[in-house]
Design a protein around this motif. Structure first.
Motif, short mmCIF file in Angstrom:
data_model
loop_
_atom_site.label_atom_id
_atom_site.label_comp_id
_atom_site.label_asym_id
_atom_site.label_seq_id
_atom_site.Cartn_x
_atom_site.Cartn_y
_atom_site.Cartn_z
N THR A 158 1.88 18.89 -5.70
CA THR A 158 1.06 19.28 -4.55
C THR A 158 1.13 20.77 -4.27
N THR A 175 -6.14 15.37 3.29
CA THR A 175 -6.83 15.10 2.03
C THR A 175 -5.94 14.26 1.12
N PRO A 176 -6.45 13.14 0.58
CA PRO A 176 -5.64 12.30 -0.29
C PRO A 176 -5.11 13.05 -1.51
N VAL A 177 -3.87 12.74 -1.87
CA VAL A 177 -3.22 13.33 -3.03
C VAL A 177 -2.77 12.20 -3.95
N GLU A 178 -2.92 12.40 -5.25
CA GLU A 178 -2.53 11.36 -6.21
C GLU A 178 -1.01 11.25 -6.30
N SER A 207 0.84 -1.19 0.00
CA SER A 207 0.00 0.00 0.00
C SER A 207 0.87 1.24 0.00
N LEU A 246 3.43 10.80 3.54
CA LEU A 246 3.43 9.60 2.70
C LEU A 246 3.65 8.39 3.58
N ALA A 258 0.06 5.55 0.33
CA ALA A 258 -0.93 6.62 0.46
C ALA A 258 -0.22 7.93 0.73
N VAL A 259 -0.73 8.99 0.10
CA VAL A 259 -0.19 10.34 0.30
C VAL A 259 -1.36 11.25 0.64
N VAL A 260 -1.20 12.03 1.71
CA VAL A 260 -2.24 12.99 2.09
C VAL A 260 -1.61 14.35 2.33
#
Length: 265
Positions: free
Chosen positions: A63, A43-46, A35, A70, A37-39
């Motif tokens: 961003t 808020t999630p960021v691609e 997994s 991350l 994930a970046v926020v």
């Protein structure tokens, strides 16, 4: 061998930024779980994946400003695939590079390792020589330090040890490169860097720090030196590093004999 690895990076982004992370395990592995994930401010960021040389998986994040976090994790059951080397690879990794100035250290390499027979003996000799001449001191080197400056200072961290090994091996006619890895058994835990030398048709790990068993290492990024393998590159904008946490465990930690040829798997 099962290995579980992960990292968490926290940044304060003070201006719109283009960031590239190298934290995911390379394409040599097929994780049973993974997994990323970046926020930004919750808020999630691609994060778009960009393939790089030798199976490196970069993740690019564009961003705005704020606190960016991350988190990455992966579980790897069993070994990965071994890496190969084309003729072009062997040429590229035989040349001097920004942080591995093999041309500058050529006289040192010739004086210290002349007459050593056998590739296995050469790798063990270079590893031991570097390990006994450098002191591992956290925070002792600058991001711009190369192999020559490290050898003059006689101290450094893992990337500095790797650069000196790579420069010496290239000066001796052996193609060599740097690999960023997760390192189960490393203490203190962090991202780790090792050298690899092309010997007898395979890339062999050289880790003069001897801080973790080479057979447990998990490849992240591969390149000429730290310029190609950094865990974070700020392409544009500004981002201040707040915190880095790395984890890497294996269900077994074997002994490591520096005289044995070991490949990342």
């Amino acid at each position: 061998m099962q290995r579980q690895v992960g990292s968490r990076i926290v940044l304060d982004v003070t201006g719109p930024a283009d960031l590239v992370f190298a934290v995911a395990v390379s394409r040599h592995y097929s994780p049973s779980a993974e997994s990323l994930a970046v926020v930004l401010g919750g808020t999630p960021v691609e994060a778009s994946e960009v393939p790089d040389a030798h199976g490196t998986r970069l993740h690019r994040v564009r961003t705005g400003t704020g606190r960016l976090e991350l988190e990455y994790s992966a579980t790897i059951d069993g070994p990965g695939e071994n890496d190969d080397a084309t003729e072009t690879d062997r040429l590229v990794y035989g040349r001097p590079s920004r942080y591995a100035e093999s041309d500058v250290l050529a006289p040192t390499a010739a004086a210290e390792f002349a007459g050593i027979d056998g590739h296995e003996n050469l790798l063990a000799s270079v590893s031991s020589w570097v390990g006994t001449r450098l002191a591992y001191v956290t925070g002792s080197s600058l991001p711009t330090d190369g192999a020559a400056r490290t050898l003059l200072a006689r101290r450094g961290v893992c990337r500095d040890y790797a650069h000196v090994c790579v420069a010496l091996l290239r000066a001796l006619g052996v193609p060599a490169r740097v690999a960023a890895v997760y390192a189960p058994g490393l203490d203190p835990m962090d991202f780790h860097a090792v050298a690899e030398a092309w010997i007898d048709g395979a890339w062999r790990v050289v880790d003069a720090t001897t801080l973790a068993p080479r057979s447990t290492l998990v490849r992240i990024a591969t390149g000429r030196d730290a310029a190609d393998t950094a865990f974070l590159t700020v392409v544009s904008g500004r981002a201040d590093l707040v915190d880095v946490t790395v984890s890497a465990v294996a269900d077994t930690l074997p002994d490591d004999d520096v005289t044995e040829l070991v490949s990342l798997a």
